[in-house]
Design a protein around this motif. Structure first.
Motif, PDB file in Angstrom:
ATOM      1  N   SER A   1       4.755 -12.239 -22.314  1.00 18.25           N
ATOM      2  CA  SER A   1       5.163 -13.564 -21.544  1.00 18.25           C
ATOM      3  C   SER A   1       6.081 -14.683 -22.551  1.00 18.25           C
ATOM      4  O   SER A   1       5.401 -14.822 -23.643  1.00 18.25           O
ATOM      5  CB  SER A   1       4.164 -13.677 -20.851  1.00 18.25           C
TER       6      SER A   1
ATOM      7  N   ASP B   1       4.788 -18.565 -18.244  1.00 19.74           N
ATOM      8  CA  ASP B   1       3.693 -17.940 -17.749  1.00 19.74           C
ATOM      9  C   ASP B   1       3.673 -16.633 -17.678  1.00 19.74           C
ATOM     10  O   ASP B   1       3.850 -16.156 -16.932  1.00 19.74           O
ATOM     11  CB  ASP B   1       4.211 -18.656 -15.612  1.00 19.74           C
TER      12      ASP B   1
ATOM     13  N   GLU C   1      -1.509 -16.981 -13.771  1.00 11.19           N
ATOM     14  CA  GLU C   1      -0.944 -18.603 -13.522  1.00 11.19           C
ATOM     15  C   GLU C   1      -0.314 -18.813 -12.110  1.00 11.19           C
ATOM     16  O   GLU C   1      -0.004 -19.987 -11.902  1.00 11.19           O
ATOM     17  CB  GLU C   1      -0.694 -19.199 -14.931  1.00 11.19           C
ATOM     18  N   SER C   2       0.865 -17.510 -12.178  1.00 15.66           N
ATOM     19  CA  SER C   2       2.179 -17.975 -11.722  1.00 15.66           C
ATOM     20  C   SER C   2       1.318 -17.812  -9.998  1.00 15.66           C
ATOM     21  O   SER C   2       1.593 -19.066  -9.290  1.00 15.66           O
ATOM     22  CB  SER C   2       3.072 -16.954 -11.466  1.00 15.66           C
TER      23      SER C   2
ATOM     24  N   LYS D   1      -0.180 -21.026  -9.081  1.00 12.73           N
ATOM     25  CA  LYS D   1       0.777 -22.255  -9.643  1.00 12.73           C
ATOM     26  C   LYS D   1       1.507 -21.955  -8.068  1.00 12.73           C
ATOM     27  O   LYS D   1       1.369 -23.181  -6.744  1.00 12.73           O
ATOM     28  CB  LYS D   1       1.577 -22.071 -10.579  1.00 12.73           C
TER      29      LYS D   1
ATOM     30  N   LEU E   1       8.310 -15.719 -15.824  1.00  9.57           N
ATOM     31  CA  LEU E   1       8.080 -15.903 -14.135  1.00  9.57           C
ATOM     32  C   LEU E   1       8.064 -17.370 -14.083  1.00  9.57           C
ATOM     33  O   LEU E   1       7.789 -18.022 -12.336  1.00  9.57           O
ATOM     34  CB  LEU E   1       6.523 -15.643 -14.330  1.00  9.57           C
ATOM     35  N   SER E   2       8.351 -18.061 -14.966  1.00  9.63           N
ATOM     36  CA  SER E   2       8.890 -19.718 -14.548  1.00  9.63           C
ATOM     37  C   SER E   2      10.004 -19.955 -14.208  1.00  9.63           C
ATOM     38  O   SER E   2      10.017 -20.830 -12.561  1.00  9.63           O
ATOM     39  CB  SER E   2       9.053 -20.939 -15.846  1.00  9.63           C
TER      40      SER E   2
ATOM     41  N   LYS F   1       8.523 -18.412 -10.366  1.00 11.39           N
ATOM     42  CA  LYS F   1       8.379 -20.005  -9.864  1.00 11.39           C
ATOM     43  C   LYS F   1       8.817 -21.117  -9.026  1.00 11.39           C
ATOM     44  O   LYS F   1       8.335 -21.521  -7.360  1.00 11.39           O
ATOM     45  CB  LYS F   1       6.848 -20.550 -10.647  1.00 11.39           C
TER      46      LYS F   1
END
Length: 337
Positions: free
Chosen positions: A152, A155, A159-160, A163, A206-207, A210
């Protein structure tokens, strides 16, 4: 027997594994989820204090095994520094007092060896590791040779999930909560972007996804303004986008890797929706899917002990006075060894 200790994050865990049979004779894990839930994530200093209280309590239960101990194993990387130190301090003390070898264990290798608990899995093996801190595809050729093929760039999957759950006011940990809500949701209601869909880069990100979820939450009036069905539908749509992202990048790796055995490990690998998707993908590419028992998917000392069995046979010991939290240049370059 080998006594193993895991304290890399918010789970205090100790296990006893028999060397001859490779069986887990004792395993206990005390979760800190309730204590961290109100913060929406793990507070390192609080986690460290809780380990200092719970690890000795668990250790007390293992005293009947002390006379037969041949080694002590402990996670020393990666993880939260203040929590790793709690386990390391205990392991150093035990190894010194019992006059037995100490084995340091890389946490991610422990997750890989969770596949070998109570069963044998052959190598070489392609592994997707999805946890609270990591998203990686690893080629495991042997105990000595493990190479990261993709990782990764922001994220992790776990973690994703945490969040996104926090955005919707669901609590912690987010993975199980979102998975449960998604069962009652419409995964096609929200048109969320699949990360790196048009990129040739074989990596995970994945930011952006998100952030797309955050914008949808705001449109719905924030966590307070969302209905129960809104949460179910957004959970399902988010989970679908994560699945498609993982599958898209995994397909690229499958096309270039001839290894026939594929496994999913780590806390997020307990997600049945993602497991089901990978069963179909493996069938498509003629690969055999392996998964760890659900109880050993999240952080636990049994997986640390299982890896330690292999290390013990190879006499891969470390001086109790030299063990520390480490990050090597090879790991930074993408090598686990």
């Amino acid at each position: 027997m080998i006594l193993s200790i895991e304290s890399s994050c918010d789970d205090s865990s100790i296990a006893i594994t028999e060397i001859a049979t490779k069986k887990v004779l004792y395993h206990k894990k005390i979760s800190q989820e309730a204590e961290h839930s109100c913060y929406g994530g793990v507070v390192p200093e609080l986690a460290s204090r809780l380990h200092a209280v719970t690890l000795p309590k668990i250790l007390e239960e293992t005293k009947p095994y002390f006379e037969r101990l041949k080694a002590v194993a402990v996670t020393n990387q990666p993880g939260l520094g203040v929590t790793l130190l709690e386990g390391i301090a205990m392991a150093k003390t035990l190894a010194s007092l019992q006059k037995i070898p100490l084995i340091s264990v890389h946490h991610l290798k422990g997750h890989i060896y969770s596949l070998f608990i109570e069963k044998e899995t052959t190598l070489p093996l392609l592994v997707l590791l999805i946890s609270g801190g990591h998203t990686q595809v690893i080629r495991v050729e042997s105990f000595e040779r493990m190479e990261i093929l993709a990782t990764s760039i922001d994220d992790s999957v776990g973690e994703s999930f945490d969040k996104v759950a926090k955005m919707m006011g669901l609590g912690y940990p987010g993975g199980p909560l979102i998975e449960e809500l998604a069962l009652k949701g419409d995964e096609d209601r929200f048109d969320l972007p699949v990360p790196l869909r048009n990129s040739k880069l074989i990596a995970f990100s994945l930011s952006g996804l998100k952030n797309a979820v955050r914008l949808e939450v705001e449109k719905l009036g924030g966590a307070e303004g969302m209905s129960e069905q809104d949460r179910c539908d957004l959970s399902a749509s988010f989970q679908k986008a994560v699945k498609l992202h993982l599958l898209q990048k995994s397909k690229k790796i499958f096309k270039s890797e001839r290894i026939k055995d594929f496994a999913i490990v780590g806390g997020a690998s307990a997600n049945k929706y993602i497991r089901g998707a990978y069963e179909e993908l493996c069938n498509e590419f003629g690969k055999t899917l392996h998964v760890a028992p659900l109880q050993y998917c999240s952080d636990n000392a049994a997986m640390i002990g299982r890896y330690a069995l292999e290390a013990y046979e190879k006499k891969a010991f470390i001086d109790p006075y030299e063990i520390d939290i480490v990050v090597t240049k090879k790991q930074q370059a993408g090598m686990l060894l």
